[in-house]
Every structure is written in structure tokens, then in C-alpha cells.
Enzyme design. Sequence first.
Site, PDB file in Angstrom:
ATOM      1  N   HIS A 100       0.794  -1.224   0.000  1.00  0.00           N
ATOM      2  CA  HIS A 100       0.000   0.000   0.000  1.00  0.00           C
ATOM      3  C   HIS A 100       0.830   1.280   0.000  1.00  0.00           C
ATOM      4  O   HIS A 100       0.266   2.365  -0.104  1.00  0.00           O
ATOM      5  CB  HIS A 100      -0.981  -0.012   1.190  1.00  0.00           C
ATOM      6  CG  HIS A 100      -2.308   0.596   0.868  1.00  0.00           C
ATOM      7  ND1 HIS A 100      -3.375   0.563   1.734  1.00  0.00           N
ATOM      8  CD2 HIS A 100      -2.749   1.278  -0.224  1.00  0.00           C
ATOM      9  CE1 HIS A 100      -4.407   1.190   1.187  1.00  0.00           C
ATOM     10  NE2 HIS A 100      -4.058   1.628  -0.002  1.00  0.00           N
ATOM     11  N   ASP A 127      -9.603  -0.058   4.453  1.00  0.00           N
ATOM     12  CA  ASP A 127      -8.381  -0.590   5.052  1.00  0.00           C
ATOM     13  C   ASP A 127      -8.640  -0.974   6.506  1.00  0.00           C
ATOM     14  O   ASP A 127      -9.517  -0.421   7.165  1.00  0.00           O
ATOM     15  CB  ASP A 127      -7.301   0.519   5.016  1.00  0.00           C
ATOM     16  CG  ASP A 127      -5.872  -0.013   5.037  1.00  0.00           C
ATOM     17  OD1 ASP A 127      -5.628  -1.026   5.702  1.00  0.00           O
ATOM     18  OD2 ASP A 127      -5.017   0.619   4.398  1.00  0.00           O
ATOM     19  N   HIS A 129      -6.120  -0.483   8.467  1.00  0.00           N
ATOM     20  CA  HIS A 129      -5.165   0.455   9.080  1.00  0.00           C
ATOM     21  C   HIS A 129      -5.357   1.865   8.537  1.00  0.00           C
ATOM     22  O   HIS A 129      -5.789   2.041   7.390  1.00  0.00           O
ATOM     23  CB  HIS A 129      -3.728   0.018   8.765  1.00  0.00           C
ATOM     24  CG  HIS A 129      -3.451  -1.442   8.984  1.00  0.00           C
ATOM     25  ND1 HIS A 129      -3.695  -2.392   8.020  1.00  0.00           N
ATOM     26  CD2 HIS A 129      -2.962  -2.096  10.054  1.00  0.00           C
ATOM     27  CE1 HIS A 129      -3.366  -3.591   8.484  1.00  0.00           C
ATOM     28  NE2 HIS A 129      -2.918  -3.446   9.724  1.00  0.00           N
ATOM     29  N   ASP A 131      -2.836   3.911   8.003  1.00  0.00           N
ATOM     30  CA  ASP A 131      -1.653   4.217   7.167  1.00  0.00           C
ATOM     31  C   ASP A 131      -1.281   5.701   7.245  1.00  0.00           C
ATOM     32  O   ASP A 131      -0.992   6.355   6.231  1.00  0.00           O
ATOM     33  CB  ASP A 131      -1.871   3.756   5.714  1.00  0.00           C
ATOM     34  CG  ASP A 131      -1.953   2.236   5.602  1.00  0.00           C
ATOM     35  OD1 ASP A 131      -1.591   1.534   6.575  1.00  0.00           O
ATOM     36  OD2 ASP A 131      -2.388   1.745   4.547  1.00  0.00           O
ATOM     37  N   HIS A 144       4.484   1.252   3.928  1.00  0.00           N
ATOM     38  CA  HIS A 144       3.059   0.993   3.631  1.00  0.00           C
ATOM     39  C   HIS A 144       2.152   1.452   4.777  1.00  0.00           C
ATOM     40  O   HIS A 144       0.935   1.500   4.612  1.00  0.00           O
ATOM     41  CB  HIS A 144       2.798  -0.475   3.250  1.00  0.00           C
ATOM     42  CG  HIS A 144       2.829  -1.453   4.391  1.00  0.00           C
ATOM     43  ND1 HIS A 144       2.267  -2.713   4.317  1.00  0.00           N
ATOM     44  CD2 HIS A 144       3.370  -1.369   5.637  1.00  0.00           C
ATOM     45  CE1 HIS A 144       2.436  -3.354   5.462  1.00  0.00           C
ATOM     46  NE2 HIS A 144       3.109  -2.566   6.275  1.00  0.00           N
ATOM     47  N   ASP A 230      -7.364  -1.670   0.201  1.00  0.00           N
ATOM     48  CA  ASP A 230      -6.382  -2.563   0.817  1.00  0.00           C
ATOM     49  C   ASP A 230      -7.144  -3.836   1.160  1.00  0.00           C
ATOM     50  O   ASP A 230      -8.130  -3.792   1.910  1.00  0.00           O
ATOM     51  CB  ASP A 230      -5.808  -1.901   2.081  1.00  0.00           C
ATOM     52  CG  ASP A 230      -4.679  -2.712   2.711  1.00  0.00           C
ATOM     53  OD1 ASP A 230      -4.750  -3.958   2.672  1.00  0.00           O
ATOM     54  OD2 ASP A 230      -3.752  -2.097   3.268  1.00  0.00           O
ATOM     55  N   ASP A 232      -6.659  -6.055   3.128  1.00  0.00           N
ATOM     56  CA  ASP A 232      -6.778  -6.373   4.569  1.00  0.00           C
ATOM     57  C   ASP A 232      -7.947  -5.652   5.234  1.00  0.00           C
ATOM     58  O   ASP A 232      -8.252  -5.885   6.411  1.00  0.00           O
ATOM     59  CB  ASP A 232      -5.458  -6.179   5.320  1.00  0.00           C
ATOM     60  CG  ASP A 232      -4.997  -4.730   5.462  1.00  0.00           C
ATOM     61  OD1 ASP A 232      -5.849  -3.811   5.524  1.00  0.00           O
ATOM     62  OD2 ASP A 232      -3.761  -4.522   5.533  1.00  0.00           O
ATOM     63  N   GLU A 275      -2.008  -4.886  -1.453  1.00  0.00           N
ATOM     64  CA  GLU A 275      -1.611  -5.742  -0.317  1.00  0.00           C
ATOM     65  C   GLU A 275      -1.970  -7.210  -0.462  1.00  0.00           C
ATOM     66  O   GLU A 275      -1.773  -7.983   0.469  1.00  0.00           O
ATOM     67  CB  GLU A 275      -2.171  -5.208   1.023  1.00  0.00           C
ATOM     68  CG  GLU A 275      -1.567  -3.883   1.473  1.00  0.00           C
ATOM     69  CD  GLU A 275      -0.160  -4.002   2.076  1.00  0.00           C
ATOM     70  OE1 GLU A 275       0.207  -5.103   2.521  1.00  0.00           O
ATOM     71  OE2 GLU A 275       0.554  -2.979   2.084  1.00  0.00           O
TER      72      GLU A 275
HETATM   73  N1  LIG Z   1      -0.952  -1.010   4.378  1.00  0.00           N
HETATM   74  C1  LIG Z   1      -0.767  -1.729   5.456  1.00  0.00           C
HETATM   75  N2  LIG Z   1      -0.976  -3.017   5.468  1.00  0.00           N
HETATM   76  N3  LIG Z   1      -0.338  -1.092   6.541  1.00  0.00           N
HETATM   77  C2  LIG Z   1      -0.034  -1.723   7.778  1.00  0.00           C
HETATM   78  C3  LIG Z   1       0.636  -0.784   8.736  1.00  0.00           C
HETATM   79  C4  LIG Z   1       0.915  -1.450  10.048  1.00  0.00           C
HETATM   80  C5  LIG Z   1       1.473  -0.536  11.114  1.00  0.00           C
HETATM   81  N4  LIG Z   1       0.535   0.488  11.471  1.00  0.00           N
HETATM   82  C6  LIG Z   1       2.801   0.083  10.662  1.00  0.00           C
HETATM   83  O1  LIG Z   1       2.822   1.260  10.395  1.00  0.00           O
HETATM   84  O2  LIG Z   1       3.792  -0.596  10.568  1.00  0.00           O
HETATM   85 MN   LIG Z   2      -3.202  -0.114   3.885  1.00  0.00          MN
END
Ligand SMILES: NC(=[NH2+])NCCC[C@H](N)C(=O)O
Ligand SMILES: [Mn+2]
Length: 306
Positions: A100, A127, A129, A131, A144, A230, A232, A275
Site C-alpha cells: 500500500h 483498510d 489500518h 496508514d 506501507h 487494501d 486487509d 496488499e
Molecule cells: N498497508 C498496510 N498493510 N499497513 C499496515 C501498517 C501497520 C502498522 N501500522 C505500521 O505502520 O507498521
Molecule cells: Mn493499507
Amino acid sequence: MTSLRNVSLIGAPTDVGAGARGAGMGPEAIRVAGLREALRGRGVDVLDRGNLAGPSNPWLPPVDGYRHLDEVVAWNRAVHDAVYSELKTGRMPILLGGDHCLGLGSIAAVAHHCRDVGKKLRVLWLDAHADFNTSALTPSGNIHGMPVACLCGFGPQELIEIGGHVPAIQAKWVRQIGIRSVDEGERRFVHEQDLEVFDMRFIDEMGMRHTMELALATLDDNTHLHVSFDVDFLDPVMAPGVGTTVPGGPTYREAHLCMEMIHDTGRLASLDVMELNPALDERNKTALVAVDLIESLFGKSTLMRK
Ligand SMILES: NC(=[NH2+])NCCC[C@H](N)C(=O)O
Ligand SMILES: [Mn+2]
């Protein structure tokens, strides 16, 4: 005029921004799951532009809070240029990730295009998250986890200037949906910047329908709607093939409703599918579910009502 009937697939086979290896195989897994055929079945003219090229993943620890910054910059420049040129020729880009971090290059290109043609931009960020990390806040250094912050102007100069304007977008153009994992400092920063987040608690209490009504409110004829999906976002029960699973995501039906309501606006003009990690998937089931959902995004419906 960008049209839903005119789609270009762009593969970005890399995992340079991720914490697990394997998302670089995402574009091919989505193709194998039949994305092009599914879209053609919806009457869409699909051109597969193949995969972009970029540096390999050096798999090194963070330096000054970033992992693989040079490689992430190179990939995002390639993504920006590819997405921007599709929009320029009036085609709708679908970016196949890749992790991502590439949402940055894609959305920077979309914002660039919107500036050129005088359109408003709305970004739906689907998502688990937010991000929204920075080098000071990140627990991992994985970029990401930072693209939304970079788009809003918080990040390394080489990254934030990719679309030619800093910041590329304003936080108030973004709606985040499905969020259920936010780091401590990141949460404070999300509030500070007033990012509009419809987290899972909100979806539990208010339902997906009301959530989407709010997230899609005040779109008009002059709004370019970008979806950054994303994978996830989805509950890992149906979508295990991602690097950073978080339990408790939208169900199959909720996810379809989300996609159907986006389609119903008639404003979708660009899409990221990010992702997907085939190394962690089971018999490509996550890719198949993603294709299924993209069909809903393009108007496939099981609705009986006229
Ligand atoms: N695009 C994603 N899957 N992001 C996950 C980020 C996980 C965590 N918040 C990090 O900054 O490491
Ligand atoms: Mn993401």
C-alpha cells in the site's frame, strides 16, 4: 472523460513498503483469479498494460525511520507516471499492488489529474489500518503504514512531492472505512489532522449502509471518486492472503454492500487493489474474493428489485 467502460490494468509487483514478503506477486494472482475476464463480462473494455518495473526489495532494517526509502520513491514515481498517463488519455486506471505504499503514487497522480482538469477529489480508503504514520511515529519503519500521511504532506520530501504539488491532497478529501488497527502516536496524529475515520466500531453500531451514505455524501458531478482498496480491509476469515491481517473486518455481505453503494454513485474514476499476498493465501481465495468485490464495484448485483 474517464469512463467505467474503459479500464487499464497496471501491475506494480513489489513489496518494498511492506513488513512481509510476497505482495509483489499480487498483480499476477489477481490476473489468475480472472479480473480482466470478470470486467469484460460487465461490458468493460479492458487493457492490461502489464507490470511496471522497479528496484528489488533489499530487505534491510529502517534508516532514520524508513525502510527502503529509495526503492519506495522509485516505485512510486513509476506508479505516478503510469496512472497519470492513463487518466490523461481518458482511461480508468486500476492499480494492482503491490503493497500500500504505492497508494501514494497512485493518488498523487489522481490529484495531479484533478488539478489539471478542475475536478474535486474524494478518496475512499478501505483498510484495516489508517496508514497515517510518519518516521517519528512508525513502530516498524514500513512505508506501507505511511502513504496517507505522505499524501497530506507529512513525509520525506522525495515522496511527498511526487505529484508535483505539496500536499498532494487535503485530509478532508479522505474517508477511511473499516479501520481497526492504529498505532498509538498515529491515532493522535489522525485526530490532530481531522481525518474522517469510519472505524469498525462505527460500522458495528451504525451498519455499513449508513456508513457508506455518510462517506459518499456531498459527491457531485464534478467529483472524481478514487477507491484505495487494501485487501486487509476484509475480514481475514475470507481474506487471509495479506501481510498484516487484523481480525474483525467487514463480512462478505458488508463488503459487497460497500462496493455496490460506491458503484451506485456513478462517480468511480480510479481504483487501487493493494496488499494481496499470494504467499500467505489459500488456493488464491483472497484474490478470488477481491475479483468478486471488484465486480460489485462495477455494477454486478444480485438485487431482484428494479
Ligand atoms: N498497508 C498496510 N498493510 N499497513 C499496515 C501498517 C501497520 C502498522 N501500522 C505500521 O505502520 O507498521
Ligand atoms: Mn493499507
